[in-house]
Design a protein around this motif. Structure first.
Motif, short mmCIF file in Angstrom:
data_model
loop_
_atom_site.label_atom_id
_atom_site.label_comp_id
_atom_site.label_asym_id
_atom_site.label_seq_id
_atom_site.Cartn_x
_atom_site.Cartn_y
_atom_site.Cartn_z
N UNK A 1 0.84 11.59 -9.95
CA UNK A 1 -0.16 12.66 -10.02
C UNK A 1 0.49 14.01 -9.70
N UNK A 2 1.39 14.02 -8.71
CA UNK A 2 2.06 15.28 -8.34
C UNK A 2 2.90 15.78 -9.50
N UNK B 1 -1.59 15.94 -3.03
CA UNK B 1 -2.29 14.75 -3.55
C UNK B 1 -2.32 13.63 -2.52
N UNK C 1 0.61 3.68 -3.13
CA UNK C 1 0.16 5.07 -2.94
C UNK C 1 1.31 6.03 -3.27
N UNK C 2 2.52 5.63 -2.95
CA UNK C 2 3.68 6.47 -3.26
C UNK C 2 3.82 6.68 -4.76
N UNK D 1 -14.11 18.26 -8.35
CA UNK D 1 -14.75 17.68 -7.15
C UNK D 1 -15.69 16.55 -7.53
N UNK E 1 0.17 16.68 -12.52
CA UNK E 1 -0.86 17.70 -12.28
C UNK E 1 -0.38 18.86 -11.41
N UNK E 2 0.79 18.72 -10.76
CA UNK E 2 1.31 19.78 -9.87
C UNK E 2 0.30 20.10 -8.77
N UNK E 3 0.28 21.35 -8.27
CA UNK E 3 -0.65 21.71 -7.20
C UNK E 3 -0.99 23.19 -7.32
N UNK F 1 0.84 -1.21 0.00
CA UNK F 1 0.00 0.00 0.00
C UNK F 1 0.87 1.26 0.00
N UNK F 2 1.93 1.24 0.82
CA UNK F 2 2.81 2.42 0.87
C UNK F 2 3.48 2.61 -0.49
N UNK G 1 3.17 19.41 -4.18
CA UNK G 1 2.17 18.65 -4.94
C UNK G 1 2.00 17.26 -4.35
N UNK H 1 2.72 9.08 3.49
CA UNK H 1 3.24 10.01 2.46
C UNK H 1 2.92 11.46 2.81
N UNK I 1 -1.21 4.23 4.59
CA UNK I 1 -0.14 4.44 3.62
C UNK I 1 -0.14 5.88 3.12
N UNK J 1 -8.29 22.20 -9.72
CA UNK J 1 -7.93 21.20 -8.72
C UNK J 1 -9.14 20.84 -7.85
N UNK J 2 -9.17 19.59 -7.36
CA UNK J 2 -10.22 19.29 -6.38
C UNK J 2 -9.96 20.07 -5.09
N UNK K 1 1.50 6.32 -7.05
CA UNK K 1 0.35 7.09 -7.52
C UNK K 1 0.50 8.58 -7.19
N UNK K 2 0.89 8.87 -5.95
CA UNK K 2 1.01 10.27 -5.52
C UNK K 2 2.12 10.97 -6.28
N UNK K 3 3.24 10.28 -6.49
CA UNK K 3 4.37 10.90 -7.22
C UNK K 3 3.94 11.18 -8.66
#
Lengths: 327, 49, 214
Positions: A40-41, C91, A33-34, B19, A44-46, A29-30, C87, C60, C56, A244-245, A36-38
């Motif tokens: 998307x980041x 996320x 998710x890592x 959203x 899509x940035x922030x 999971x870690x 970012x 992060x 998890x 962004x959401x 996926x998050x990397x």
């Protein structure tokens, strides 16, 4: 409900146990998710829309800044009549005898006219004799005279024209107000007011209460916020700048601001648009407590029994086959 | 992503597409989790104590 | 958790607080329960995985948050790497909330509070509430337009409830301290308590399943 303190051995007696690797599951999971998050980041940035400064406000909409400052002197802005915790001019929100805003009193004193207009001008008049003269004329005038000047100036401002960044109004008896306001505008346009309101006699500073209150009194910042769908009546709490959401988890909290009685002036059970903030906080506190107490609330705790979603989750258990729990 | 989002307006509901994607995605993910087969470790290993 | 006196301890032994604590831990949370290698055969749905994924995502959130707080609040506005770490933080938080709510839905439809697990559910709701507060202080300390307007807008709600007298959303320093220090410690503590409670009792039986005990 079963008594607490039963050991797991007793609880699972007779239940077939199968191998299950929890640590591997957590590690996967870690990692998952890592990744996926990397991804998307990176893709899509922030969101990071630059903050609005008082300087930008003064340059982009000088009439609004001067109008706001004039209203601060007249005591007609949101902050000037706010009540606790900033001052005791307004009463704040209450629901019947419940008035927590009043109970805790004035903890962050703000005198809008002095803080936002007079004191910055006094600091700016250090080497400016015209401004010094105008300020002392203002301070020597009677409250009646000040009110007359403010009324006349406020009536002239909607028709003000902007030329080279300065605000001009039709001729009239405004006393020292035009000099004071043109100086305040000049200081603001140069970025001085951003600094004067934050520093407030100190050097290090981490508290932006004053500049934010002042910008909140104007219409420039809230106009930009409305364009970005951030205001309270636009479900703004769950919205974000750009595409962004936002804080979708605030959907219920922000929903109440869109429906009666919190949008109505007449209201229901004493809740209406004038005490909507307090009413919604009370309602959400009750609802959050109810969520926490679901295990003890009839019907709410029974719905999972009636809705057969659990039969999907535990389909191996409900399937007509061997291995059911022996009792 | 810095261009303003599209917003849907139904009655008192006003919601941005991002959203909506998040909320819709959660519902879809929950539904998938309900029906997708779950890989079990070696079946039939009776380890009851 | 209730401080159950360890059954089976002789009166002489139970006078030692240290021994009593050790026996209580041994009884209620032996390593075999904390890290079990077996689960009941009915634990076979992806719905069970939402809780682990939430943890998890929290890992992060914390890792990216530690980098951001180490480099200071200005860094991510001016640096490409900083923006990327922000970012990642943004996320991860979205994923954290998404899976926390999916976990909540799952536990609700499993009625996971049955058989003495109500306190576990209640701590879970508290974690949700504290997480919302933590995210809120994070949005307030972004130092951008979003943060400015959220502060101006939210102050009225805080002030109406009297909270604003002590919790000033317009005060960056106060919000930043709460966001990077106190609230993360609170969430971590609550999550550890939540996991310990889950592991101490094990997963709940299917609805309408009757075990050996009544």
């Amino acid at each position: 409900m079963r008594s607490m303190g039963a050991t797991q051995e007793e609880y699972y007696r007779g239940v077939r146990m199968v191998p299950y690797d929890l640590v591997k599951e957590l590690a996967l999971a870690i990692a998952g998710i890592g990744v996926l998050a990397v991804l998307v980041a990176a893709i899509l940035s922030s969101p990071d829309v630059a903050p609005v400064t008082i300087a930008a406000w003064a340059q982009q909409d000088p009439v609004d800044l001067v109008t706001t400052a004039t209203n601060e002197l007249a005591g007609s802005t949101t902050s000037a009549g706010y009540g606790p915790p900033y001052n005791s001019v307004g009463a704040g929100q209450s629901w019947g005898p419940i008035a927590p805003q009043k109970w805790f009193g004035v903890r962050i004193p703000v005198d809008s006219a002095n803080t936002f207009v007079i004191q910055p001008l006094q600091r700016a008049s250090f080497s400016n004799t015209d401004l010094g003269t105008a300020l002392s004329a203002w301070q020597k005038a009677t409250p009646d005279q000040q009110t007359k000047w403010l009324d006349a100036y406020s009536k002239a401002l909607p028709n003000a024209t902007v030329k080279d960044g300065t605000v001009a109004v039709a001729a009239g008896d405004y006393g020292p107000l035009p000099v004071m306001m043109s100086n305040l505008l000049g200081v603001a346009q140069a970025g001085g007011l951003d600094g004067l309101l934050v520093i407030n006699g100190r050097f290090y500073q981490t508290d932006y209460t004053l500049p934010l209150l002042f910008m909140g009194d104007g219409t420039y910042l809230s106009g930009l916020a409305a364009q970005a769908h951030l205001t309270g009546s636009q479900w703004g709490m769950m919205n974000e700048t750009g595409s962004y959401p936002g804080q979708t988890w605030l959907w219920l909290y922000t929903m109440w601001y869109q429906v009666p009685p919190f949008t109505s002036t007449t209201g229901f059970l004493g809740f209406n648009s004038s005490n909507a903030d307090l009413g919604i906080i009370i309602l959400m506190t009750v609802l959050t407590a109810a969520l926490a107490l679901v295990p003890f609330i009839p019907i709410l705790r029974d719905i999972p029994r009636w809705v057969p979603i659990h039969r999907l989750i535990w389909r191996q258990y409900y399937a007509p086959r061997k291995g059911a729990i022996r009792s | 992503m810095d261009t303003p989002a599209t917003y849907f307006h139904w009655g008192f509901i006003l919601i941005s597409v991002p959203n909506l994607i998040v909320i819709g995605g959660m519902i879809v993910l929950f539904a998938i989790a309900l029906v997708a087969p779950f890989p079990h470790a070696e079946e039939g290993d009776d380890g009851s104590k | 958790m209730a401080a159950n006196s360890p059954e089976g301890a002789t009166p002489r032994e139970s006078r030692s607080w240290t021994l009593r604590l050790r026996r209580a831990i041994d009884q209620h949370l032996p390593m075999g329960h904390l890290l079990p290698d077996r689960q009941p055969y009915y634990v076979g749905s992806w719905v069970y995985v939402f809780g682990v994924i939430t943890i998890a995502a929290l890992a992060w959130v914390i890792v990216s948050g530690v980098v951001l707080s180490f480099m200071g609040p200005q860094w991510w506005h001016d640096s490409r790497l900083g923006r990327f770490v922000n970012s990642l933080h943004f996320w991860s938080v979205q994923l954290f909330f998404i899976f926390m709510v999916l976990h909540l839905w799952g536990q609700y439809f499993m009625a996971g509070w049955r058989h003495g697990r109500a306190a576990t559910w209640m701590i879970g709701v508290v974690i949700f509430a504290v997480s919302i507060l933590t995210a809120f202080t994070g949005y307030l300390t972004q130092q951008n337009f979003d943060a400015q307007f959220i502060a101006i807008n939210a102050k009225d709600a805080m002030n109406s409830a009297g909270i604003g007298a002590f919790f000033n959303v317009l005060n960056f320093g106060q919000m930043y301290g709460l966001h990077v220090m106190l609230l993360p410690i609170g969430i971590t503590f609550l999550v550890v308590a939540h996991i310990v409670m889950v592991r101490a009792r094990g997963v709940v039986k299917p609805i309408d399943a009757e075990g050996a005990r009544s």
